[in-house]
Design a protein around this motif. Structure first.
Motif, PDB file in Angstrom:
ATOM      1  N   ALA A  25       0.827  -1.205   0.000  1.00  0.00           N
ATOM      2  CA  ALA A  25       0.000   0.000   0.000  1.00  0.00           C
ATOM      3  C   ALA A  25       0.862   1.257   0.000  1.00  0.00           C
ATOM      4  CB  ALA A  25      -0.926  -0.004   1.214  1.00  0.00           C
ATOM      5  N   SER A  29       0.908   4.030  -3.110  1.00  0.00           N
ATOM      6  CA  SER A  29       0.550   5.421  -2.852  1.00  0.00           C
ATOM      7  C   SER A  29       1.738   6.356  -2.954  1.00  0.00           C
ATOM      8  CB  SER A  29      -0.079   5.558  -1.457  1.00  0.00           C
ATOM      9  OG  SER A  29       0.868   5.209  -0.453  1.00  0.00           O
ATOM     10  N   CYS A  60      -9.060   5.813   0.697  1.00  0.00           N
ATOM     11  CA  CYS A  60      -7.975   6.657   1.191  1.00  0.00           C
ATOM     12  C   CYS A  60      -6.774   5.799   1.544  1.00  0.00           C
ATOM     13  CB  CYS A  60      -8.424   7.454   2.414  1.00  0.00           C
ATOM     14  SG  CYS A  60      -8.705   6.447   3.895  1.00  0.00           S
ATOM     15  N   SER A  61      -5.652   6.465   1.768  1.00  0.00           N
ATOM     16  CA  SER A  61      -4.448   5.794   2.233  1.00  0.00           C
ATOM     17  C   SER A  61      -3.735   6.726   3.197  1.00  0.00           C
ATOM     18  CB  SER A  61      -3.531   5.451   1.050  1.00  0.00           C
ATOM     19  OG  SER A  61      -2.418   4.691   1.480  1.00  0.00           O
ATOM     20  N   SER A  74       1.714   1.643   4.856  1.00  0.00           N
ATOM     21  CA  SER A  74       0.501   2.460   4.815  1.00  0.00           C
ATOM     22  C   SER A  74      -0.724   1.581   4.985  1.00  0.00           C
ATOM     23  CB  SER A  74       0.391   3.211   3.484  1.00  0.00           C
ATOM     24  OG  SER A  74       1.419   4.158   3.337  1.00  0.00           O
ATOM     25  N   THR A  76      -4.732   1.247   3.798  1.00  0.00           N
ATOM     26  CA  THR A  76      -5.680   1.665   2.766  1.00  0.00           C
ATOM     27  C   THR A  76      -7.079   1.276   3.232  1.00  0.00           C
ATOM     28  OG1 THR A  76      -4.085   1.377   0.979  1.00  0.00           O
ATOM     29  CG2 THR A  76      -6.400   1.377   0.370  1.00  0.00           C
ATOM     30  N   ARG A  78     -11.571   2.058   2.868  1.00  0.00           N
ATOM     31  CA  ARG A  78     -12.638   2.548   1.998  1.00  0.00           C
ATOM     32  C   ARG A  78     -13.938   2.649   2.771  1.00  0.00           C
ATOM     33  NH1 ARG A  78     -16.474  -0.769  -0.868  1.00  0.00           N
ATOM     34  NH2 ARG A  78     -16.616  -2.842   0.088  1.00  0.00           N
TER      35      ARG A  78
END
Length: 324
Positions: A25, A29, A60-61, A74, A76, A78
């Motif tokens: 992730a 990103s 989002c991340s 990271s 991630t 939703r």
């Protein structure tokens, strides 16, 4: 430094660590934090303002900031539909308050989240939740500014006045950023025109060149910069206005030009630029549109601008993607 023995993605039932998945992730990103698309996870007031706000759907991340995580990881997340936040505490008569609306990870692999006891069924979470952090500085724009030691993404700041319990859109400061904002440009150039004088007291197309552009479906803003070089200024003083048009849209900016020829004729450069955005521009995405300059001459002047065979015109068109 030891290598994680199972990179992403190994077959034959190899077991991958959560750290490797979070590293994927992070790489996807680019180590950036934000939302995936311009309209994702926007915070807005309830239809009837109340003591909660709504986080819209989207993805989002955000970085894993947990102690001991080791970096380059990271999360991630939703949201597949609107989500209401917890209740905001009303402000008293003594003054207002700023609160930060975030989505956060409650990953029990790290502090401060408790380790689940054996048999606790949490395969389906929730490990991703909205949260309101009350009483943040009024200048806060990022979650990491608070130094709270866990992982979250700031979506909005709510600046509540004194004696307030119901939140309206006017109190909400949008803090979202795109993870990967897109941008592209197109340069158009033409030289050698038939004579075309700008003498009209009302707006007309000038110069008489209207190239077309394809507006990307993802663009939320378009900036057009026009340079018209080797324009002949004929006669005495001339002055007027120029503006940019994109399809049916007129740019909000008007440029005033003013020239005073010495000896009856000079060569000058005129420029005009503008930015198109908002719902009227969004409606043009995915279409082909003509771009042009319109101009007029103030009626009090007898001099004028003339296009001719030596005139050159360039359109520098730039498309941008940002939150909406």
């Amino acid at each position: 430094m030891a290598l994680d023995p199972v990179p992403w993605l190994i077959g034959n039932e190899a077991e991958h660590s959560p750290e490797v998945a979070r590293t994927l992730a992070f790489v996807a990103s680019g180590g950036n934090e934000g939302v995936a698309s311009p309209g994702d996870m926007k915070v807005r007031a309830l239809t009837v303002p109340g003591n909660k706000v709504i986080i819209g759907p989207g993805a989002c991340s955000f970085l894993n900031r947990s102690a001991g995580a080791g970096g380059s990881q990271s999360y991630t997340g939703r949201g597949y539909s609107d989500t209401e936040t917890d209740t905001f505490t009303a402000t008293g008569a003594g003054g207002g308050r700023s609160d930060l609306v975030v989505v956060r990870s409650t990953d029990s692999q790290y502090d401060p989240w408790p380790v689940r006891p054996p048999g606790d069924e949490r395969r389906f979470g929730p490990y991703f939740e909205p949260f309101v952090i009350e009483g943040v500085p009024g200048t806060t724009r990022r979650f990491d500014q608070l130094g709270l030691g866990y992982s979250a993404l700031a979506l909005a700041r709510v600046d509540l006045p004194a004696s307030t319990s119901n939140i309206t859109d006017g109190y909400i400061v949008d803090l979202r950023k795109l993870i990967h904002p897109r941008e592209t440009s197109k340069y158009l150039h033409s030289v050698g025109f038939t004579e075309h004088d700008l003498t009209s007291a009302s707006y007309v197309t000038w110069p008489n060149w209207q190239p077309t552009i394809d507006i990307p479906i993802w663009a939320t803003k378009c900036t057009i910069n026009v340079n018209i070089m080797m324009v002949a200024q004929i006669g005495s003083t001339t002055a007027g206005e120029l503006r940019v048009r994109l399809g049916s849209l007129t740019g909000p900016t008007t440029v005033v030009y003013s020239f005073d020829a010495t000896g009856g004729s000079e060569r000058v450069v005129v420029s005009v630029a503008d930015t198109f955005s908002g719902s009227s521009f969004l409606a043009l995405r995915g279409t082909t549109q003509a771009i042009k300059v319109e101009g007029l001459r103030y009626a009090a002047h007898t001099g004028f601008l003339r296009m001719y065979t030596g005139t050159q015109v360039s359109f520098d068109v730039r498309y941008h993607e940002d939150i909406i």
